[in-house]
Design a protein around this motif. Sequence first.
Motif, PDB file in Angstrom:
ATOM      1  N   PHE A   1       0.938  -1.290  -0.104  1.00  0.00           N
ATOM      2  CA  PHE A   1       0.124  -0.114  -0.006  1.00  0.00           C
ATOM      3  C   PHE A   1       0.867   1.177  -0.126  1.00  0.00           C
ATOM      4  O   PHE A   1       1.816   1.294   0.409  1.00  0.00           O
ATOM      5  CB  PHE A   1      -0.961  -0.035   1.290  1.00  0.00           C
ATOM      6  N   LEU A   2       0.232   2.261  -0.648  1.00  0.00           N
ATOM      7  CA  LEU A   2       1.080   3.489  -0.884  1.00  0.00           C
ATOM      8  C   LEU A   2       1.298   4.210   0.476  1.00  0.00           C
ATOM      9  O   LEU A   2       0.388   4.094   1.281  1.00  0.00           O
ATOM     10  CB  LEU A   2       0.362   4.539  -1.968  1.00  0.00           C
TER      11      LEU A   2
ATOM     12  N   GLY B   1       1.930  10.068  -1.559  1.00  0.00           N
ATOM     13  CA  GLY B   1       1.412  10.095  -3.158  1.00  0.00           C
ATOM     14  C   GLY B   1       2.734  10.097  -4.152  1.00  0.00           C
ATOM     15  O   GLY B   1       2.089   9.972  -5.293  1.00  0.00           O
TER      16      GLY B   1
ATOM     17  N   MET C   1       5.977   2.808  -0.891  1.00  0.00           N
ATOM     18  CA  MET C   1       4.921   1.905  -0.826  1.00  0.00           C
ATOM     19  C   MET C   1       5.539   0.965   0.300  1.00  0.00           C
ATOM     20  O   MET C   1       6.823   0.789   0.367  1.00  0.00           O
ATOM     21  CB  MET C   1       4.417   1.046  -2.217  1.00  0.00           C
TER      22      MET C   1
ATOM     23  N   ASN D   1      -2.566  -2.615  -9.966  1.00  0.00           N
ATOM     24  CA  ASN D   1      -3.836  -2.237  -9.443  1.00  0.00           C
ATOM     25  C   ASN D   1      -5.035  -2.663 -10.035  1.00  0.00           C
ATOM     26  O   ASN D   1      -4.992  -3.181 -11.075  1.00  0.00           O
ATOM     27  CB  ASN D   1      -3.816  -0.671  -9.158  1.00  0.00           C
TER      28      ASN D   1
ATOM     29  N   THR E   1       1.779  10.834  -9.714  1.00  0.00           N
ATOM     30  CA  THR E   1       1.579  11.159  -8.336  1.00  0.00           C
ATOM     31  C   THR E   1       0.497  11.860  -7.858  1.00  0.00           C
ATOM     32  O   THR E   1      -0.335  12.482  -8.507  1.00  0.00           O
ATOM     33  CB  THR E   1       2.744  11.979  -7.991  1.00  0.00           C
TER      34      THR E   1
ATOM     35  N   LEU F   1      -3.019  11.388   0.333  1.00  0.00           N
ATOM     36  CA  LEU F   1      -3.580  10.050   0.423  1.00  0.00           C
ATOM     37  C   LEU F   1      -4.930  10.383   1.502  1.00  0.00           C
ATOM     38  O   LEU F   1      -4.873  10.993   2.185  1.00  0.00           O
ATOM     39  CB  LEU F   1      -2.921   8.775   0.872  1.00  0.00           C
TER      40      LEU F   1
ATOM     41  N   ASP G   1      -7.821   2.420  -4.128  1.00  0.00           N
ATOM     42  CA  ASP G   1      -7.088   2.829  -5.344  1.00  0.00           C
ATOM     43  C   ASP G   1      -5.393   2.950  -4.974  1.00  0.00           C
ATOM     44  O   ASP G   1      -4.674   3.055  -5.914  1.00  0.00           O
ATOM     45  CB  ASP G   1      -7.502   4.225  -6.063  1.00  0.00           C
ATOM     46  N   TYR G   2      -5.394   2.793  -3.601  1.00  0.00           N
ATOM     47  CA  TYR G   2      -4.049   3.042  -3.171  1.00  0.00           C
ATOM     48  C   TYR G   2      -3.284   1.573  -2.683  1.00  0.00           C
ATOM     49  O   TYR G   2      -2.327   1.650  -2.110  1.00  0.00           O
ATOM     50  CB  TYR G   2      -3.961   3.892  -1.954  1.00  0.00           C
TER      51      TYR G   2
ATOM     52  N   TYR H   1      -2.068  -2.076  -3.710  1.00  0.00           N
ATOM     53  CA  TYR H   1      -1.412  -2.744  -4.837  1.00  0.00           C
ATOM     54  C   TYR H   1      -1.031  -4.273  -4.742  1.00  0.00           C
ATOM     55  O   TYR H   1      -0.785  -4.537  -3.598  1.00  0.00           O
ATOM     56  CB  TYR H   1      -0.240  -1.982  -5.378  1.00  0.00           C
TER      57      TYR H   1
END
Lengths: 190, 375
Positions: free
Chosen positions: B177-178, B181, B185, B202, B233, B237, B367-368, B370
């Motif tokens: 996860f991020l 921005g 990760m 993603n 970017t 978040l 969305d953040y 992965y």
Amino acid sequence: MKQEGNEKALLLGLARNERKAVETIYKENYNMVQSLIINNNGSTDDAKDIFQEAMIVLYEKARSGSFELNCQIKTYVYSVCRRLWLKRLQQANRFMEIANIETVVPVDEDMEGHEKRNREFGMMEKAIDSLGEPCKSLLEAYYLQKRNMQEIAFQFGYTNAENAKNQKYKCLVRLKKIFFTHYKNGDSDE
Amino acid sequence: MNEKNDIMILDAVERYIRGEMNPDERLHFENLRKTNSEIDQLVVEHTLFLQQMNRFGEWQKFRTALNEVHTDLAEQGKINSDQLKGKAKVVYLWKRYRKVAAIAASIAGITAISISTLVWSISPQPSDDKLKMLDRKVLAQEVATNKIQKDLNNVKNNVEKKADAPAFVPKTAATGFLINGRGFMITNAHVVKKSEHIRVFNTKGEQFNAFVVRLDPVRDVAIIKIDDPQFKTAASLPYGISKNTSDIAEPVFTLGFPREEVVYVYGEGYMSANSGFKGDTLSCQITVPANPGNSGGPVFNRNGEVIGILSARETDAEGAVFAIQSKYIYKAIEELKKNKYYEGLKVSSKSTISGLDKVQQVKKIQDYIYMVKGD
């Protein structure tokens, strides 16, 4: 006046918690309040807090139906925010003047009502929190989200609605006890 | 028996207040109310209570709506966004600290002047030769550093070229996860430690190349960075990384990619112990359904703050999963920041989604998250 009609419609929507009305009022007033707070020693987080509290004051006022359009929404929001922020600064012992960039209308009466409600709801929130699980979720599901007992029984894993109802009853007795103790004490305080 | 009666009476009172009784029943109940003062009292009391509950519920709903609106509008750029940026921040800090700054500056000024006068008056005149020598040394040092820098860049370019080659055969797959921005990760160290190339995916079907910037096998934390021109970017978040230890019984949830295909699976559970396997204080124990592919995924509390990294190191016990506490994310970041390339790395501890309900939270978060694959 077209604008007046618009504002009236917005307030009606706000009273019903309609997304579009909330969004419009939010969009049109937030930046003004943020610059007020930032120019007077606050942060963006403070701005969000203060603005949202003012939105609640406006919401309650719109719901009570007593919102006479003797001023624009903008003026009202500004006045409430200014008042709330002054109070916050005072509590932090940081006295300062806030230069007025907008007209200000008196909001004392509304603020009193708001503070009382804040206390009441804050007390309710605390009381529900203090019940712990599963009571908290059970009562929230039934009384706040208004779901029916069958659904709740299924979601919380009770074998049937009757069992869920028994558990809910026990939780309710506890909550009401806390609520009425505070309620009576609160009454004598004022 | 008595309790059963009470439950029945309360049920009737509630239906009466809500107007759900049929006319006959209503009449009957109203008669009962007239003759039985206890029931009458209960109706009055319960009406008051329900009114208060209803208003409280609406108040809560409105507050949630406000938070949602705020997040949405900030995301769409329709209101000035959360973070103070550039000028606004300078203005804010200046306003806040100008007095302190003025005093500090004048003290510093006076001190500087007096010390330099003092030094000037008592110090011997330095010889120019010595100074020049030092100067040259510094210059030589600089040339050497530049060369190293160039070499490093070459190596990096080579690595990048290789990564672009199609021969990517993933051996490990997990979740990441991020944390800001800019493409930094978090995942588990054991997932990427043997990998030469890393690629993240993603659910939108995008995939990016990434590389490891810090590996901490002891705590099983890895920081990787997306290094791909395709990656856009983000300013911020929706979630933050919590700095606190969580409480037992706190509800938590996780998102991850336990299956081969790129599908999120949502898991919900509770924090069950503050320590991990065999009293391991690095981690905590949570009860959520998890599979090995969940490894490296974020564990969120109800405010939408990351409180840990899921790490399925001990999978023997059913339903018990261990998570690395989020404070070790900060430790890893601190370590990374010692490298001057990453000095400016910033991570937020605040979530903008704290007031939202879970469905909305997941929507904002997903969305953040992965899928991380390494070869």
